[in-house]
Design an enzyme around this catalytic site. Structure first.
Site, PDB file in Angstrom:
ATOM      1  N   ASP A  59      -4.412  -2.939   4.672  1.00  0.00           N
ATOM      2  CA  ASP A  59      -5.269  -2.347   6.208  1.00  0.00           C
ATOM      3  C   ASP A  59      -6.634  -2.530   6.403  1.00  0.00           C
ATOM      4  O   ASP A  59      -7.193  -2.485   7.391  1.00  0.00           O
ATOM      5  CB  ASP A  59      -4.573  -0.864   6.365  1.00  0.00           C
ATOM      6  CG  ASP A  59      -4.754  -0.044   5.361  1.00  0.00           C
ATOM      7  OD1 ASP A  59      -5.548  -0.619   4.253  1.00  0.00           O
ATOM      8  OD2 ASP A  59      -4.274   1.168   5.210  1.00  0.00           O
ATOM      9  N   ASP A 104      -9.155  -5.859   2.159  1.00  0.00           N
ATOM     10  CA  ASP A 104      -7.836  -6.494   1.840  1.00  0.00           C
ATOM     11  C   ASP A 104      -7.794  -7.948   2.163  1.00  0.00           C
ATOM     12  O   ASP A 104      -6.785  -8.459   1.890  1.00  0.00           O
ATOM     13  CB  ASP A 104      -6.791  -5.503   2.336  1.00  0.00           C
ATOM     14  CG  ASP A 104      -6.559  -4.227   1.628  1.00  0.00           C
ATOM     15  OD1 ASP A 104      -6.867  -4.147   0.725  1.00  0.00           O
ATOM     16  OD2 ASP A 104      -6.085  -3.224   2.597  1.00  0.00           O
ATOM     17  N   ASP A 157       0.828  -1.135  -0.058  1.00  0.00           N
ATOM     18  CA  ASP A 157      -0.052   0.047   0.182  1.00  0.00           C
ATOM     19  C   ASP A 157       0.917   1.492  -0.039  1.00  0.00           C
ATOM     20  O   ASP A 157       1.951   1.078   0.343  1.00  0.00           O
ATOM     21  CB  ASP A 157      -0.989   0.090   1.221  1.00  0.00           C
ATOM     22  CG  ASP A 157      -2.120  -0.952   1.266  1.00  0.00           C
ATOM     23  OD1 ASP A 157      -2.155  -1.337  -0.088  1.00  0.00           O
ATOM     24  OD2 ASP A 157      -2.734  -1.067   2.259  1.00  0.00           O
TER      25      ASP A 157
END
Length: 1161
Positions: free
Chosen positions: A769, A773, A449
């Site tokens: 997070d 996901d 990310d």
């Protein structure tokens, strides 16, 4: 939220018991939807009445008075599910005693003991062969029991050492579990303040703040909710998200996940009284668990592979999964374990053959020598003596087996992993699954990310476009029209989650603390920079007054809040990704704060002149807009119509600086052969700018930056299905995927893992997070969840939690993973050298001299050094930066490389040469009596003591050689950094001196002179010099050397639905499957014939088979059987595979594969 009064009178003033009992609440929580609403209104009047009976305030929460909390725990229970009792030390000793080779040794030693006390009546020594001839030796003959006793003693030592290792290991993991438990906290309102409380401290009556991504720690009733949707599949098996609202379905259950929205609930059941706790008790996971269930629990080397909390909900989830025939597909056995199991089996087989050969040759030699060549008769009185000889031969054979079987391997793996896991905690990696630590060493790709991992996740508004003006820094409030300023302040203060706040700095002169969603905190900081107070606006419009909230999710990419206007009608504030917001706006505020039309031409100009320049500087652009509904109330559920015709207030550019240490970490990854890809929800220009700053993109590279839409267009066919071939053309060059949804992330990860491009399968690590996901984290080889910004759902799906959310911690995980792999290889190199030498010495010695030069007890000592101590010394080597200067090994690289094979065989040649020189010429060289062909029970000789001593010292110095496995010259590099290694080598040396000088008869040793000691040491040190010669020979010239311990790739589909079972077990299981399948087929064919004879329909036969297939499911309590049905069970699939059609193993992989496809969204 309104300001709290000084004290909470409601909870303080309680007298007597609460207004409802534990059983009332348990019954209430078993109801769902309308039934629950009816029950609450019938029995309590309303949820607020229920709060009053529980003596809590819906706004203020409990007072936090310790006496009150204690009373609640006493009446309603604690929020803890009692863990299973750990195994006692004695149980572990008993388990260690179950080892087959040890049992055989014990039996042999006992027979030897019994026979040594048996004196044949008048059995003439000469007639029965050599025993003892002179009085001194006769006396020694009386001590024939010593060898048997010494073997038993060494077996006991080995057992205690193994048990102690297991015990300390379990203790370590319990410590780790309690650490993970403390990690899980939940937002609770106490005394009007929102605090983060460890899950175990929550009590009935607490008011909990529920938000997107939470895993609920207790049962409760919803007081107020915004667009709340819950995933209850962990309890009901229903995959659809359930909408929750106080009016229709207010029941929230522990162990379920918040997928969208937010709200507040009053806690009504905790621990064993919650819904998950009740299921748990039924499953018998609490202390009164049946013994047979304990046996069924599959653990790796005595420790459950899931290191997860026992008391927190995560632990419940993991236990529940284990019991529910593995609801989520477990990952295949780790690469290293697979390779090691194979290698251990191969070595074990070789050892078994060698030991059997040794025994057969010894017995044949004895029989031929005595009864054929010397023509002796077998006399009855000599029988015990002969049996004593045979037992001695048998003991030698078993000892060869003991030395050959590398039972130290699992120990080395466990010590290495446990040591690494402990040290990784200091490097901010909280490992939840042990094997992830080692898999990380093989990682070839990291999909990371952007926000918080590569950047600091400290958002600040640095540019703004308000009223036709692009401000390069935050404007002064007096330059903005008052109306526009008011709209900006209200639009941000009300339309940000009320859990997002800016708090004063902890230290003077520090930065203000950002709590909650960091982007929202950046916007609230913008309000503060405009000298306005967002808290005053929130006090005016508390959360209860919000009419409707469309919470942020990955599909909407925006958030909207509707409030009632005092003069009537409604106003909706919206914020979200700037391009998406501008598409929904048809008007805009100008310089004077008046509303003017906003056409598509204006939009294009704004994108080109404002948004793209901001994005190319790495800023995240957020649009703020509003809309009034004055005429009639619209249909609020018709989202598409409501979120159109907005009026644009402003576009702001938020900066999130790159973490200063990230560019160096990414450069390290490059050197280490790991590709880093950025997957972000941000604008492609912002993503590209940040990727360039980080070093993911470098000028002049031919790499791709794609948006989610473009990515999907390229990889999908006309039917919208992902085509692997199309994906294979893109992913090797793809470095940035922007504006991507969690589904895109999952598609990318799955595509890279399933790809056959390149010479080996990619090993992918993923960071995540958000709740969505989860699928990508589960699919990846190693899933990293963010410890600070991550939701509970993401943490639960992950293998490792990054406690500092920092990318550099991932690089440290790679280093530790590679270190585990290298530690095991070092140990293997050492162990196999000893194995080869000891087995060959025992075997040839037995063949030529009818006795092993190394006695049983000595072999056990060698086994103890090389198994337990060496694994401790070599498995705890700290990692160095040099680990990141080579490419990943890959999944199918053999454990024993050519260089290692060169080292093993090279050192074996030296050691064998020296041992045989000493055995056959040592007596002449040192001018001492020969120890060869000594009679039974004769005293130990100096000759064989020198052989044993030299052998052990050679192993000790070879242990230092084994510290390097890639052909490095300096084997002492960094040795002082590993205190354990130094103390083990020193300790072993001291023990060896004691054994030789004091060990005496039990160890078949006798004292040596100083000169003899010096020679032994000299030959031992020769190992180090010999090591230098070996490392000087280039491996590339030794083409004949074979690699060993190659891991064969099991197709993922085949193992996806399986428990972690070791490979030997898999072989057995395959055999069973074929048997059952064969029987099934014959049975069905007989029935087919019978059915045809009776003219009945064939369908009944198949029906019988299908019945048997579902038999195991129907015996499960109904409320969670649904989730079992969704889980693929490879065994039942294989056993009851369709009897007609293809009977090969393919049906197995196709079955589980299709299931995993269905399960993954």
């Amino acid at each position: 939220m309104t300001n709290p009064p000084p004290a909470n009178a409601v909870a303080e003033s309680y007298e007597g018991q609460f207004g409802c009992t534990l059983m009332d609440l348990r019954k209430l929580m078993e109801l769902r939807a309308a039934e629950a609403v009816a029950q609450i209104s019938a029995h309590y009047g309303s949820v607020h009445e229920l709060c009053a009976r529980l003596k809590t305030s819906p706004i203020e929460g409990l007072s936090g008075n310790p006496a009150d909390l204690e009373k609640r725990r006493h009446v309603f229970g604690k929020n803890v599910i009692p863990p299973k009792k750990p195994k006692t030390f004695l149980e572990l000793v008993w388990e260690a005693l179950q080892d087959v080779t040890l049992i055989i040794l014990e039996i042999a030693a006992i027979i030897s003991l019994v026979l040594s006390f048996y004196r044949p009546p008048g059995g003439d020594n000469e007639i029965c062969g050599h025993i003892a001839s002179n009085p001194e030796e006769e006396e020694e003959g009386e001590t024939g029991w010593i060898e048997g006793a010494a073997i038993l003693a060494s077996v006991i030592i080995v057992v205690f050492v193994t048990a102690f290792n297991d015990w300390s290991k379990e203790k370590q993991f319990r410590g780790l579990q309690s650490r993970i438990e403390l990690e899980q906290k939940f937002s609770i309102i106490r005394n009007g303040q929102l605090i983060q409380l460890p899950v175990a401290e929550i009590v009935v009556g607490d008011i909990a703040q529920v938000k997107y991504g939470d895993l609920l720690p207790a049962d409760g009733v919803l007081l107020q909710g915004n667009d709340l949707k819950i995933d209850e599949s962990s309890l009901t098996g229903e995959s659809d998200h359930v909408k929750k609202s106080p009016e229709k379905d207010p029941m929230l259950l522990s162990g379920t996940h918040v997928m969208e929205g937010s709200g507040r609930m009053v806690v009504t059941a905790v621990g064993v009284n919650s819904q998950t706790g009740i299921i748990f008790t039924l499953l018998g996971v609490s202390e009164e668990e049946d013994d047979d269930k304990k046996k069924k629990a599959k653990t790796q080397d005595g420790v459950a592979l899931e290191i997860q909390p026992l008391n927190s909900q995560e632990g419940i989830e993991s236990e529940e999964k284990e019991k529910k025939v593995s609801r989520a597909p477990k990952k295949e056995k780790s690469v290293l374990q697979g390779k090691l199991t194979r290698l251990a089996v191969q070595i074990g087989k070789a050892g078994l053959i060698m030991s059997a050969l040794t025994v057969i040759i010894l017995i044949l030699y004895f029989v031929v020598d005595n009864f054929v060549i010397q023509r002796r008769a077998w006399l009855p009185e000599c029988t015990p003596v002969y049996i004593q000889y045979f037992v001695k031969f048998f003991i030698i054979g078993v000892t060869v087996l003991v030395v050959a079987v590398p039972e130290g391997l699992p120990l080395a793996v466990t010590i290495s992993l446990a040591y690494s896991v402990k040290k990784m905690m200091k490097d901010n990696n909280l490992v939840r699954h042990l094997d992830a630590c080692e898999t990380m060493g093989n990682a070839t790709a990291i999909c990371s990310d952007k926000t918080g991992t590569l950047t600091m996740n400290r958002m600040t508004v640095v540019q703004a476009y308000i009223g036709d003006t692009h401000y390069r820094q935050v404007p002064e409030p007096d330059v903005l029209p008052p109306k526009t300023l008011e709209l900006i302040v209200n639009g941000i203060s009300i339309n940000c989650a009320y859990t997002s706040k800016i708090l004063p700095p902890e230290k003077e002169g520090g930065l203000p603390r950002q709590v909650g969603n960091k982007t929202e905190c950046g916007l609230l900081g913008f309000v503060t920079d405009l000298n306005q107070d967002y808290q005053a606006v929130r006090n005016e419009v508390p959360e209860e007054k919000l009419f409707k909230v469309y919470t942020f999710n990955s599909v909407r990419k925006s958030m909207s809040t509707v409030i009632r206007k005092p003069e009537g009608g409604f106003r909706m504030y919206s914020k979200g990704a700037s391009e998406i917001m501008l598409r929904k706006c048809d008007r805009i505020l100008n310089k004077e704060g008046e509303i003017v039309p906003f056409k598509s031409k204006d939009r294009d100009n704004m994108v080109r002149n404002v948004i793209e320049p901001m994005a190319s500087e790495g800023l995240r652009t957020i649009g703020i807009a509003y809309r009034d509904f004055d005429d009639t109330e619209p249909k609020w559920d018709n989202e598409n119509e409501i979120l159109t015709g907005l009026i644009c207030i402003a576009v702001v550019g938020i900066e999130d600086p790159v973490r200063p240490e990230v560019p160096a970490a990414i450069a390290k990854c490059r050197r280490a052969g790991i590709t880093v890809r950025m997957v972000t929800g941000d604008n492609v220009n912002t993503a590209r700018a940040i990727a360039t700053k980080c070093g993911i993109l470098t000028p002049g590279d031919d790499f791709l930056c794609l948006e989610g839409k473009e990515f999907n267009r390229i990889i999908r066919n006309e039917k919208g299905q992902v085509e692997q071939e199309k994906l294979d053309k893109i992913w090797p060059r793809l470095r940035v995927l922007a504006r991507s949804s969690p589904t895109d992330k999952h598609t990318l990860v799955k595509g890279i893992i399933d790809s056959t491009v390149g010479d080996q399968r990619q090993v992918v690590a993923v960071t995540g997070d958000g709740t969505n996901d989860g699928p990508a984290l589960k699919k990846a080889d190693v899933g990293f969840a963010m410890g600070i910004a991550g939701t509970d759902v993401a943490k639960e799906a992950s293998d490792i939690i990054l406690t500092d959310d920092n990318f550099t911690s991932i690089v440290k995980a790679v280093m530790w993973g590679r270190n585990v792999y290298d530690s095991i290889s070092k140990f293997l190199q050492f162990q196999l050298t000893v194995n080869v030498v000891a087995v060959i010495v025992a075997f040839t010695g037995a063949c030529i001299t009818q006795d092993s030069p190394l006695k049983a007890v000595q072999m056990l000592w060698v086994n103890l050094i090389m198994d337990t101590f060496a694994s401790l010394a070599l498995a705890t080597e700290p990692p160095t930066d040099s680990l990141l200067r080579r490419r990943p090994y890959g999944r199918d690289k053999p454990l024993i490389s050519r260089t290692m094979m060169k080292n093993i065989l090279g050192h074996a040649v030296y050691q064998l040469g020296m041992v045989f020189l000493l055995v056959f010429a040592g007596d002449k060289l040192f001018d001492i009596d020969s120890g060869r062909k000594a009679p039974l029970n004769s005293p130990p000789s100096q000759h064989y003591t020198i052989v044993f001593n030299t052998f052990v010292l050679m192993q000790l110095f070879n242990e230092i050689n084994s510290r390097k496995i890639h052909g490095e010259k300096n084997v002492f590099a960094g040795i002082y950094r590993n205190a354990i290694f130094c103390s083990v080598v020193l300790g072993t040396f001291i023990c060896q001196i004691m054994i030789v000088e004091v060990g005496g008869k039990p160890f078949s040793c006798t004292n040596l002179t100083m000169e003899q000691w010096m020679w032994c040491l000299f030959i031992g040190i020769g190992e180090l010099l010999w090591g230098q010669i070996i490392s000087a020979i280039p491996t590339k010239f030794l083409k004949f050397l074979k690699e060993a311990g190659r891991g064969s790739e099991i197709s993922r589909g085949e193992t996806e639905g399986m428990e972690e079972i070791d490979l030997a077990e898999m072989e057995l299981r395959r055999g069973q499957i074929l048997w059952v399948r064969g029987l099934n087929r014959i049975q069905t064919q007989i029935e087919v014939i019978n059915q045809f004879q009776t003219g009945a329909s064939f369908k009944r036969v198949l029906k019988r088979q299908n019945m048997s297939q579902h038999l195991d499911v129907n015996m499960v309590p109904s409320y969670y059987s649904a989730s079992i049905r969704t889980s693929p069970s490879i065994c039942s699939a294989a056993v009851t595979s369709p009897t007609l059609g293809n009977q090969s193993g393919e049906s197995v992989s196709r079955f589980s594969g299709s299931h995993s496809e269905v399960q993954e969204p």
